[in-house]
Design a protein around this motif. Structure first.
Motif, short mmCIF file in Angstrom:
data_model
loop_
_atom_site.label_atom_id
_atom_site.label_comp_id
_atom_site.label_asym_id
_atom_site.label_seq_id
_atom_site.Cartn_x
_atom_site.Cartn_y
_atom_site.Cartn_z
N ASP A 253 -18.59 -23.53 -0.34
CA ASP A 253 -18.85 -24.38 0.82
C ASP A 253 -20.35 -24.57 1.08
O ASP A 253 -20.73 -25.08 2.13
N HIS A 268 -21.12 -19.36 -1.23
CA HIS A 268 -20.14 -19.24 -0.14
C HIS A 268 -20.82 -18.68 1.10
O HIS A 268 -21.48 -17.63 1.04
N LYS A 269 -20.63 -19.35 2.23
CA LYS A 269 -21.29 -18.93 3.47
C LYS A 269 -20.93 -17.50 3.85
O LYS A 269 -21.80 -16.72 4.25
N ILE A 270 -19.65 -17.15 3.72
CA ILE A 270 -19.19 -15.84 4.19
C ILE A 270 -19.89 -14.72 3.43
O ILE A 270 -20.27 -13.70 4.01
N CYS A 273 -23.76 -14.75 4.48
CA CYS A 273 -23.98 -14.27 5.85
C CYS A 273 -23.68 -12.78 5.99
O CYS A 273 -24.22 -12.11 6.87
N PHE A 283 -26.78 -21.04 8.95
CA PHE A 283 -25.47 -21.66 9.05
C PHE A 283 -24.88 -21.60 10.45
O PHE A 283 -23.68 -21.82 10.64
N VAL A 285 -24.31 -19.16 12.56
CA VAL A 285 -23.56 -18.00 13.06
C VAL A 285 -24.35 -17.30 14.17
O VAL A 285 -23.78 -16.78 15.12
N PRO A 316 -19.99 -21.69 16.45
CA PRO A 316 -19.76 -20.69 15.41
C PRO A 316 -18.48 -19.91 15.62
O PRO A 316 -18.08 -19.15 14.76
N LEU A 415 -16.73 -18.53 10.84
CA LEU A 415 -16.69 -19.07 9.48
C LEU A 415 -15.30 -19.06 8.86
O LEU A 415 -15.16 -19.33 7.66
N ASP A 417 -11.70 -20.23 7.65
CA ASP A 417 -11.10 -21.51 7.29
C ASP A 417 -9.62 -21.38 6.94
O ASP A 417 -9.02 -22.30 6.40
N HIS A 430 -10.78 -15.86 5.50
CA HIS A 430 -11.71 -16.70 4.75
C HIS A 430 -11.17 -16.90 3.35
O HIS A 430 -10.89 -15.93 2.63
#
Length: 572
Positions: A253, A268-270, A273, A283, A285, A316, A415, A417, A430
């Motif tokens: 993402d 990947h954002k997760i 972060c 992002f 958060v 967020p 975050l 989804d 996630h």
């Protein structure tokens, strides 16, 4: 153990004068790989009754197969006792007719099907209805409301309706060749053979156990207890799973670009972060007021820029919809060139500092630039508010600079989804983490094309033509939407889809897949599955490949001409 099959009906056309026309049963027995031996003395002989022909053979090595082929339905009128005995002793019943003999089919439906149903009421026997031949008045129509070909031919809908009345399996055999005899008709028949043999074996075992119980009961013998197994702990695959997630780019993402937007590195954002407060700030958060470290805020602003078309999430704490990857521009070109190595360091657990130093040193070959990148990495990964005083970091010391943990995002909508609904409660999650850590989840989020193919196979088996076309269209649409990079890295076998489409008579899909492979020739020719294409398929792909061999040759000649001494600059 023996197996009895009874076949009724005539597969020859009512007006055909060809006495040499093949018989369905005889063709199957002569071609099937299961038939280990056949008694020629009894084959195709009338055993005391001219109304039927008896065949005897051996299947599965030692199972005796007896087949009674009754091409004339008059046996029900002339010898009711024999016909009832045949049906009652049968393990499988085959009813066959010619699609071009409407008169015989109508007589079968009106006069003899009620008799068969009456006998079948007292027993449970699998029935196969085989409609044989190609309709001679044009392309058959499968629409239940269409009556265009009902005057001279038996339609598919009429055959399906007959199968419903008897609770039978309906098959259409357009010709008695190897495919229809062995794979189509033979596949269904052999399935019922195996089911019947399993049932007989089970009943035989029950009788044997019942007989054993009648004997004198002996006291049980107490055995020594088995040794308890020694359980060995399995090593954690956490870091390897995350590293594989980065390599396959599934559920990515975030896409990092240099300032010229020439290449992209997905992540990947997760995961980012969970390692860095800088990425939390980037992002959305965390806000700058929550960071409490001006150096982290300053580094985020000087190092990265989110493109205008991809704004920060407005909240967020909400669950984000499925959207394209956020595009992030890396302003520092030197740092951007080392970004793949930095991401591998993060996804591998973010503690192999010496390896990261070595990789960056080899890539840049400049001590000042190497130090410049490593300092940014340290600042990016440190915990806000803590001074970064370690100059020469080691793997055991770098852990003290930051806290790598996904626990911060466990059971929170930040975050997230994916939402699981369990007995009225909701659990946010996630996709990237689920796919990385669980093969079942990975298949669930990445197997829509395979599910569509499975549904297409069922639709073809039960002749639901409209559903089959819908599945074809869905598969084509999904494959058309896949970018070239995903086609090159996907584990989905397009050649396997092609073979399934051909086997299940999906001509539209199989033709499209051949063109799809030819259009993406440079991608599929490098895959091992390309060697599984048949000679005919390979020739088609080579003929329609893109780009063509002629174009590649012309391009090579043009490049050679441009760089030759004959080509001179018109300005100079």
């Amino acid at each position: 153990m023996s197996l009895n099959i009874v076949a009724f009906g005539n597969e020859r056309d009512g007006f055909s004068e060809d006495n040499q026309q093949l018989s369905l049963i005889w063709s199957y027995l002569g071609r099937s790989a299961l038939i280990s031996q056949m008694d020629s003395s009894l084959s195709a002989s009338h055993v005391g009754n001219p109304g039927f022909t008896e065949y005897q053979a051996c299947i599965f090595g030692n199972v005796r197969l007896v087949v009674h082929d009754c091409p004339v339905w008059d046996i029900f009128d002339s010898d009711w006792y024999t016909s009832c005995r045949l049906i009652g002793g049968a393990d499988i019943i085959v009813i066959k007719y010619s699609v071009n003999d409407k008169t015989s089919f109508q007589e079968l439906k009106d006069s003899y099907v009620p008799m068969v149903k009456k006998v079948l009421n007292h027993c449970s026997i699998p029935v196969i209805i085989s409609a044989i031949g190609a309709r001679k008045n044009g392309v058959p129509c499968t629409c239940p409301l269409c009556t265009s070909d009902r005057r001279s031919c038996v339609t598919t809908s009429e055959g399906v309706q007959l199968a419903k009345e008897l609770g039978a399996t309906y098959l259409e055999l357009h010709t008695l060749n190897d495919f229809y005899i062995q794979k189509y008709f033979g596949g269904v028949l052999e399935y019922f053979m195996i089911q019947s043999l399993n049932q007989k074996s089970s009943e035989k075992m029950k009788k044997r156990k019942k007989t054993q119980k009648c004997h004198q009961v002996q006291p049980p013998q107490l055995e020594q207890p088995e040794k308890m197994p020694i359980l060995k702990g399995e090593a954690s695959h956490y870091n390897a799973d995350l590293h594989n997630l980065l390599c396959c780019c599934q559920c990515a993402d975030v896409a990092f670009y240099p300032e010229d937007l020439s290449t992209a590195v997905e992540a990947h954002k997760i995961i980012l972060c969970s390692v860095s407060h800088l990425f939390m700030l980037l992002f959305g958060v965390k806000s700058p007021s929550d960071t409490h470290d001006a150096s982290v805020v300053q580094l985020a602003q000087s190092l990265f820029a989110v493109e205008a078309g991809d704004p920060f999430p407005s909240s967020p704490h909400g669950v984000l919809p499925c959207v394209p990857p956020v595009r992030v521009v890396v302003k520092d070109s030197v740092f951007c060139s080392c970004l793949p190595d930095i991401l591998h360091f993060i996804y591998s657990g973010a503690f192999q500092w010496e390896r990261l130093e070595e990789d960056i040193r080899k890539k840049l070959k400049d001590p000042d630039k190497t130090e410049h990148v490593l300092e940014k990495v340290k600042c990016m990964l440190k915990t806000p508010g803590r001074p970064n005083t370690v100059k020469d970091c080691k793997s055991h010391q770098i852990k003290q600079l930051y806290n790598t943990s996904l626990r911060l995002f466990f059971n929170t909508p930040v975050l997230a989804d994916v939402i699981f609904k369990i007995q009225g409660a909701t659990v946010p999650a996630h996709r990237a983490v689920l796919v990385a850590r669980c093969e079942v989840m990975a298949a669930m989020f990445n197997a829509s094309i395979l599910q569509a193919m499975s549904l297409l196979i069922c639709a073809e088996m039960y002749q639901v033509m409209r559903l089959q076309h819908i599945c074809e269209l869905y598969i084509i649409t999904q494959l058309q939407s896949m970018p070239s990079r995903e086609l090159a890295s996907t584990s989905l076998s397009i050649v396997s889809l092609l073979k399934k489409a051909k086997f299940h008579n999906s001509d539209c899909l199989s033709t499209w897949l051949l063109h799809f492979i030819a259009t993406n020739y440079l991608i599929f020719s490098q895959k091992p599955e390309f060697q599984e294409l048949s000679v005919e398929e390979r020739n088609f792909v080579e003929m329609h490949r893109w780009p063509s061999n002629l174009y590649l040759k012309q391009l090579a000649d043009y490049r050679s001409y441009i760089h030759s001494q004959k080509c001179h600059c018109t300005v100079m």
